[in-house]
Design a protein around this motif. Structure first.
Motif, short mmCIF file in Angstrom:
data_model
loop_
_atom_site.label_atom_id
_atom_site.label_comp_id
_atom_site.label_asym_id
_atom_site.label_seq_id
_atom_site.Cartn_x
_atom_site.Cartn_y
_atom_site.Cartn_z
N UNK A 184 0.84 -1.19 0.00
CA UNK A 184 0.00 0.00 0.00
C UNK A 184 0.88 1.25 0.00
N UNK A 185 0.54 2.23 -0.84
CA UNK A 185 1.41 3.39 -0.97
C UNK A 185 0.61 4.64 -1.35
N UNK A 186 1.08 5.79 -0.86
CA UNK A 186 0.52 7.09 -1.22
C UNK A 186 1.57 7.80 -2.08
N UNK A 187 1.17 8.23 -3.25
CA UNK A 187 2.12 8.79 -4.23
C UNK A 187 1.65 10.18 -4.67
N UNK A 188 2.54 11.15 -4.51
CA UNK A 188 2.25 12.51 -4.96
C UNK A 188 2.81 12.74 -6.35
N UNK A 189 2.00 13.33 -7.22
CA UNK A 189 2.44 13.70 -8.56
C UNK A 189 2.72 15.20 -8.54
N UNK A 190 4.01 15.61 -8.55
CA UNK A 190 4.32 17.04 -8.48
C UNK A 190 3.86 17.77 -9.73
N UNK A 191 3.67 19.10 -9.65
CA UNK A 191 3.13 19.86 -10.78
C UNK A 191 3.90 19.66 -12.08
N UNK A 192 5.25 19.58 -12.00
CA UNK A 192 6.03 19.47 -13.23
C UNK A 192 5.90 18.11 -13.89
N UNK A 193 5.31 17.13 -13.18
CA UNK A 193 5.10 15.81 -13.77
C UNK A 193 3.70 15.64 -14.33
N UNK A 194 2.89 16.68 -14.22
CA UNK A 194 1.52 16.60 -14.70
C UNK A 194 1.46 17.07 -16.15
N UNK A 195 0.74 16.31 -16.97
CA UNK A 195 0.58 16.69 -18.37
C UNK A 195 -0.17 18.01 -18.47
N UNK A 196 -1.27 18.07 -17.75
CA UNK A 196 -2.10 19.29 -17.75
C UNK A 196 -1.73 20.09 -16.52
N UNK A 197 -0.86 21.06 -16.68
CA UNK A 197 -0.34 21.81 -15.55
C UNK A 197 -1.47 22.56 -14.84
N UNK A 198 -1.38 22.57 -13.52
CA UNK A 198 -2.35 23.24 -12.67
C UNK A 198 -2.41 24.73 -12.99
N UNK A 199 -3.63 25.27 -13.08
CA UNK A 199 -3.80 26.71 -13.22
C UNK A 199 -4.05 27.27 -11.83
N UNK A 200 -3.04 27.92 -11.26
CA UNK A 200 -3.22 28.52 -9.93
C UNK A 200 -3.91 29.85 -10.14
N UNK A 201 -5.22 29.87 -9.92
CA UNK A 201 -6.01 31.03 -10.32
C UNK A 201 -6.02 32.06 -9.18
N UNK A 202 -4.85 32.61 -8.89
CA UNK A 202 -4.75 33.59 -7.81
C UNK A 202 -4.03 34.84 -8.31
#
Length: 679
Positions: free
Chosen positions: A100-118
């Motif tokens: 069992x494992x918890x895995x974080x996908x950092x922003x630079x590894x995401x295909x669709x980069x997060x839009x930080x709407x701030x």
């Protein structure tokens, strides 16, 4: 021994069981997790970097052993030696699941980069920064009046700028004499004005006249996102705004799960502190590059954050915030050296100011909202709601202001939603459902066209339609209620009951098909019964907190509502009220303040007077503790209905009539025992 293991991905919250030996990249693809890979899993491109978490994860109900993934291998070692990789990261194509494992996908590894709407909200700020550039002419040394160069610089600052008491560190002392002589006894200093009776400090010195740049960072450190505004301290201009995901998400999506992680994992608080400080360093470098400057031009940073983030930023164990009486280690404002927080990318002499917290679960971010929106100066009764994973709520006017914190959870951010995702290109953000045909139309981030526009397919060909973000799921659920697809209790009707084949059976419940992209290899985006429940829980917590403050204030209605926060800026007031997220009010009186916490941080960055003002104001704000208030649970239960089981919504009723439907599965889904619910 089990033959499979549970894999949980953050920040998406997607999970599934996989046979032991399954590569993390394979698990991600099968779950539809946004994990990049260009080389097809051959360990060449490094796009699939992930960060595994170990220890206890109470939020997810799992314990992750140190051997949950296969050991570090030669491919990963070779890549790290040649190109470098952050400690603790693995390549998703090489690491295989062994438990069992918890895995974080950092922003630079995401295909669709997060839009930080701030993005920064336009605001006129009276400039009075704590850090300023001052040009001075220093008396030359005289053998007959033996005083040091620094003492004569201090005298010049006193006589020419009325600065009474100054200090400087050893690093500046080493540069002082060369600067004075090169400038022929004329120098420019960056002077940081201390709070109240504290001495001022010289942060930097240049020969002759120097115009800068001298910059500051206003940072809103949220539990889900970290947003920053890079500002010119001479005129307050915002040079760049940027943000990234808070990497602490892998330890828990909400605040209490992070407190639990610190409680159950020795050194867990240190781990989370290190993660967030590294992220802030990375953000400071990227935002400076965006503004075509250097992070070493940053001389001051202002932070606003909730109490748990506050403690973890400072390196203080947040365990006491997880239990009554929710005691803060310190609630006052803080002035520190940036190096105390390991912020190594900034100027070596940079200073940090952290706004005061209001109380145990109402932090510096709420104080920043109060500084920005000034409910204590309002003639009418205003409710200010900073919508996020943890909602901060202010209610009041010039006579009295109340505050509370309400644990809404991450559903409003698109997490814990079956097709949910963070705000990124391709995510559905707006929804409309025809009440007659029950057919939907929607818009996705990255395109201004609606899905029924003939040009929509071409306009979204690059991004695709990938999921649904927070504002999208709010509009979807509210539209389903207005179209008669969902009843007041939140139950989705069957195809027979609703008259549309888009109501799809799933076990004993039903889901609504918002978009079916399977014919083209895309996802089926559904709104499930579980999604409705997640939104009900989140909105009930928000409404209950507001209602609790109204009880304490002795009022049954508010004159106006201000939705704060980047997420609040993208919420439709009508849909929010149909859901029952906020109390009834005239829709024209429901407005957005944008990222009010970020605006408050900018005001504090640009105005020393504003710092003194908020330090006094927080003492006059009365905090109501939702965690121990019995009425909170009563309000929470009543708020589960859509929009509400008891409270009337007369203003909403003037523009919306909610269908009189009931999908009681216990009685076969008929229309018996229906109650008339008017908006």
């Amino acid at each position: 021994m089990t033959e499979d293991a549970l894999v949980i991905f953050t920040p998406s919250g997607k999970r599934g069981r996989f046979p032991l030996g399954t590569p993390v990249l394979t698990a991600a693809r099968q779950l539809g997790v946004d994990l990049d890979s260009v080389c097809g899993g051959r360990g060449i491109c490094s796009k699939c970097q992930i960060t595994p978490g170990y220890g206890e994860f109470p939020k997810h109900g799992v314990h992750v052993d140190a051997d949950a993934l296969t050991e570090w291998n030669s491919v990963e070692d070779r890549y790290k030696q040649k190109r470098g990789m952050i400690d603790g990261r693995r390549l998703g194509c090489q690491a295989k699941v062994m438990g069992d494992v918890v895995i974080d996908v950092p922003p630079e590894s995401q295909v669709h980069k997060q839009v930080i709407r701030k993005s920064a909200t336009e605001r006129t700020i009276a400039m009075d920064p704590a850090t300023k550039l001052l040009f001075v002419e220093v008396q030359e040394p005289d053998m007959h009046e033996p005083t040091g160069d620094f003492e004569r610089l201090a005298i010049a600052l006193r006589d020419q700028w009325q600065v009474q008491d100054v200090t400087a560190d050893l690093a500046l002392m080493r540069r002082l004499q060369p600067a004075l002589r090169k400038g022929e006894w004329k120098v420019t200093v960056a002077l940081h004005k201390g709070n109240q009776d504290a001495s001022s400090r010289i942060l930097d010195i240049w020969p002759g006249f120097h115009e800068g740049p001298i910059l500051g960072l206003a940072i809103d450190l949220g539990s889900t996102t970290i947003a920053a505004h890079l500002c010119d301290l001479t005129d307050g201009r915002v040079l760049a705004s940027s943000g990234l995901m808070n990497p602490q998400i892998r330890f828990g999506e909400d605040l209490m799960s992070r407190v639990s992680y610190a409680m159950m994992n020795p050194g867990g608080d240190v781990e989370m502190t290190r993660a967030v400080r590294e992220a802030i360093n990375a953000l400071s470098a990227s935002i400076a590059a965006e503004a075509n400057t250097l992070p070493t031009n940053v001389y001051e940073v202002v932070f606003v954050c909730n109490p748990v983030m506050h403690h973890l930023l400072l390196g203080i164990d947040p365990v006491e915030l997880g239990q009554a009486p929710f005691a803060l280690a310190t609630s006052g404002s803080l002035s520190l050296d940036a190096r105390d927080l390991d912020l190594t990318h900034l100027n070596a002499a940079a200073r940090v100011y952290i706004l005061p917290c209001i109380a145990g679960h109402v932090g510096a971010d709420c104080a920043a909202v109060a500084l920005s929106e000034e409910p204590n100066k309002s003639d009418d009764m205003v409710l200010i709601v900073d919508v996020g994973t943890n909602a901060e709520i202010l209610l009041g006017n010039k006579t009295r202001v109340l505050a509370c914190s309400s644990p809404t959870g991450p559903a409003f951010e698109g997490a814990q939603i079956s097709s949910g995702q963070r705000a990124a290109p391709g995510a559905i953000e707006r929804v409309h459902i025809d009440p007659i045909t029950k057919e939907p139309r929607f818009r996705v981030i990255g395109s201004e066209l609606w899905s029924d526009d003939p040009e929509f397919a071409a306009a979204t060909a690059t991004t695709g339609i990938t999921g649904i973000c927070g504002s999208g799921i709010i509009e979807a659920v509210a539209e389903m209620r207005m179209a008669g697809l969902v009843d007041a209790r939140g139950l989705i009707g069957s195809a027979e009951q609703t008259g549309t084949e888009r109501s799809v059976p799933e076990g004993r419940t039903h889901s609504y098909m918002l978009h079916d992209g399977s014919a083209d290899g895309g996802p089926r985006i559904m709104v499930t019964q579980g999604d409705i429940r997640a939104i009900q829980l989140a909105k009930s917590a928000l409404y209950a907190g507001a209602r609790l403050l109204m009880d304490e204030m002795g009022v049954d209605h508010v004159d106006r509502v201000t939705l704060a926060g980047a997420f609040g800026a993208h919420i439709s007031p009508k849909h929010a009220m149909v859901l029952g997220m906020i109390p009834d009010a005239p829709l024209e009186k429901v407005t957005s303040a944008g990222n009010a916490a970020g605006t408050g941080a900018r005001i504090a960055l640009c105005s020393a007077a504003a710092r003194s003002q908020i330090e006094k104001t927080v003492h006059d704000i009365h905090k109501v503790e939702t965690a121990i208030e019995p009425r909170f649970q009563e309000h929470f239960v009543n708020a589960n209905a859509i929009p509400h089981a008891v409270d009337p919504f007369p203003e909403l009723g003037l523009i919306v009539t909610l269908p009189d439907v009931s999908f009681n599965t216990a009685s076969g889904g008929g229309d018996s025992n229906r109650r008339r619910r008017r908006g």
